[in-house]
Enzyme design. Structure first.
Site, PDB file in Angstrom:
ATOM      1  N   ARG A 198      -0.239  -8.547  -3.870  1.00 46.78           N
ATOM      2  CA  ARG A 198      -0.326  -7.525  -2.823  1.00 46.78           C
ATOM      3  C   ARG A 198       0.463  -8.003  -1.613  1.00 46.78           C
ATOM      4  O   ARG A 198       0.263  -9.124  -1.128  1.00 46.78           O
ATOM      5  CB  ARG A 198      -1.777  -7.265  -2.443  1.00 46.78           C
ATOM      6  CG  ARG A 198      -1.913  -6.499  -1.133  1.00 46.78           C
ATOM      7  CD  ARG A 198      -3.295  -5.942  -0.879  1.00 46.78           C
ATOM      8  NE  ARG A 198      -3.590  -5.836   0.542  1.00 46.78           N
ATOM      9  CZ  ARG A 198      -3.018  -4.987   1.390  1.00 46.78           C
ATOM     10  NH1 ARG A 198      -2.087  -4.156   0.959  1.00 46.78           N
ATOM     11  NH2 ARG A 198      -3.358  -4.970   2.674  1.00 46.78           N
ATOM     12  N   VAL A 199       1.365  -7.173  -1.140  1.00 44.85           N
ATOM     13  CA  VAL A 199       2.134  -7.468   0.072  1.00 44.85           C
ATOM     14  C   VAL A 199       1.865  -6.329   1.051  1.00 44.85           C
ATOM     15  O   VAL A 199       2.408  -5.240   0.920  1.00 44.85           O
ATOM     16  CB  VAL A 199       3.644  -7.624  -0.228  1.00 44.85           C
ATOM     17  CG1 VAL A 199       3.932  -8.975  -0.860  1.00 44.85           C
ATOM     18  CG2 VAL A 199       4.168  -6.515  -1.143  1.00 44.85           C
ATOM     19  N   GLY A 200       0.980  -6.588   1.999  1.00 47.71           N
ATOM     20  CA  GLY A 200       0.540  -5.511   2.867  1.00 47.71           C
ATOM     21  C   GLY A 200       0.405  -5.939   4.308  1.00 47.71           C
ATOM     22  O   GLY A 200       0.922  -6.974   4.728  1.00 47.71           O
ATOM     23  N   GLY A 236       0.814  -1.205   0.000  1.00 47.67           N
ATOM     24  CA  GLY A 236       0.000   0.000   0.000  1.00 47.67           C
ATOM     25  C   GLY A 236       0.849   1.257   0.000  1.00 47.67           C
ATOM     26  O   GLY A 236       0.574   2.221  -0.719  1.00 47.67           O
ATOM     27  N   GLU A 270      -8.086  -6.257   6.176  1.00 42.14           N
ATOM     28  CA  GLU A 270      -7.322  -5.249   5.455  1.00 42.14           C
ATOM     29  C   GLU A 270      -8.287  -4.469   4.576  1.00 42.14           C
ATOM     30  O   GLU A 270      -9.481  -4.476   4.873  1.00 42.14           O
ATOM     31  CB  GLU A 270      -6.153  -5.885   4.695  1.00 42.14           C
ATOM     32  CG  GLU A 270      -6.480  -7.122   3.872  1.00 42.14           C
ATOM     33  CD  GLU A 270      -6.996  -6.764   2.503  1.00 42.14           C
ATOM     34  OE1 GLU A 270      -6.185  -6.437   1.625  1.00 42.14           O
ATOM     35  OE2 GLU A 270      -8.230  -6.834   2.291  1.00 42.14           O
ATOM     36  N   SER A 287      -0.026  -6.513  11.425  1.00 40.20           N
ATOM     37  CA  SER A 287       0.607  -5.298  11.944  1.00 40.20           C
ATOM     38  C   SER A 287      -0.004  -4.840  13.258  1.00 40.20           C
ATOM     39  O   SER A 287       0.622  -4.087  14.010  1.00 40.20           O
ATOM     40  CB  SER A 287       0.489  -4.167  10.922  1.00 40.20           C
ATOM     41  OG  SER A 287      -0.879  -3.883  10.658  1.00 40.20           O
ATOM     42  N   ASP A 288      -1.230  -5.278  13.519  1.00 40.97           N
ATOM     43  CA  ASP A 288      -1.891  -4.904  14.768  1.00 40.97           C
ATOM     44  C   ASP A 288      -2.932  -5.960  15.109  1.00 40.97           C
ATOM     45  O   ASP A 288      -3.357  -6.729  14.245  1.00 40.97           O
ATOM     46  CB  ASP A 288      -2.534  -3.521  14.662  1.00 40.97           C
ATOM     47  CG  ASP A 288      -3.538  -3.430  13.525  1.00 40.97           C
ATOM     48  OD1 ASP A 288      -4.748  -3.524  13.796  1.00 40.97           O
ATOM     49  OD2 ASP A 288      -3.125  -3.283  12.361  1.00 40.97           O
TER      50      ASP A 288
END
Length: 239
Positions: free
Chosen positions: A89-91, A21, A180, A204-205
């Site tokens: 997609r790498v997010g 992103g 996401e 990430s969270d």
């Protein structure tokens, strides 16, 4: 030729594009993993690069912004105007289950969504937003690198700040591991224009425990998912 959002020419992009992103993460990926990387897009600061991975494979990386509308523009133009065949997609994603830990990698073989974008594409019917099976298989096989990854459906939300937290309970019931904002849109665009797509996310969270990583870490690390994505491309080339 250049589009309103990408100032590149045909041939500037590889047939496989990794898409985080954050455009700064795209820059970090290019610097860390690609040889002889060169900038191929900078319109609106949405940086794109093309280089070589392990001296064997031309690969591109470019940001797609936040949310389905933004990523849909970039993925559509890459496919229809620059000949891109595969999008990875790498997010990042937020975990909704207690057994999913911070920094775990999740391979999204399907994407549920509260967005109506795919219904607009599909004449108001439900569209199964799924990843390409071969790309999923090779991402799973790439775990032989010693990187742990889980595979599941994920949820693509239109709103980052949801007004209805009870939806997380529904997601957990249905076995969804992460939330996401883009995968369902990317899978829809790929299907519409005859390309293939996959989403690989790092947690990430955590929505339940409120643990989180910091922005600088998300920008410059999370390398396990990048390794899986890149190695899966090499595996695909062996077929």
């Amino acid at each position: 030729m250049a589009t309103p959002h990408i100032n590149a020419e045909m041939g500037d992009f590889a047939d496989v594009v990794l898409m985080p992103g954050d455009p700064l993460r795209a820059n970090s990926i290019a610097e860390t993993f690609l040889e002889d990387a060169r900038e191929v897009n900078n319109v609106r600061g949405m940086l794109g690069f093309t280089g070589t991975y392990k001296g064997r494979r031309k690969i591109s990386v470019m940001g797609h912004g936040m949310g389905i509308p933004s990523c849909s523009i970039y993925t559509k133009e890459l496919i229809t105007d620059f000949g891109v065949k595969k999008i990875i997609r790498v997010g990042s994603c937020g975990a909704v289950r207690e057994d999913v830990k911070l920094r775990e990698v999740v391979i999204g073989h399907g994407a549920c969504t509260d967005s109506k974008v795919n219904r607009l594409r599909f004449k108001d019917h439900d569209f199964p937003a799924i990843a390409d099976f071969g790309m999923v298989r090779n991402a799973v096989d790439a775990k032989a690198l010693g990187v742990e990854a889980r595979r599941s459906n994920i949820f693509s939300a239109d709103l980052f700040y949801t007004p209805d937290p009870s939806m997380f309970d529904v997601m957990e019931k249905y076995g969804i591991l992460g939330v996401e904002m883009e995968a369902a849109g990317i899978y829809g665009v790929a299907a519409e224009f005859g390309a293939k797509a996959l989403t690989i996310c790092t947690v990430s969270d955590h929505i339940r425990t409120h643990e989180q990583t910091i922005a600088a870490e998300r920008q410059t690390t999370f390398n396990d998912m990048i390794k899986i994505a890149l190695e899966s491309v090499l595996l695909r080339d062996k077929e």
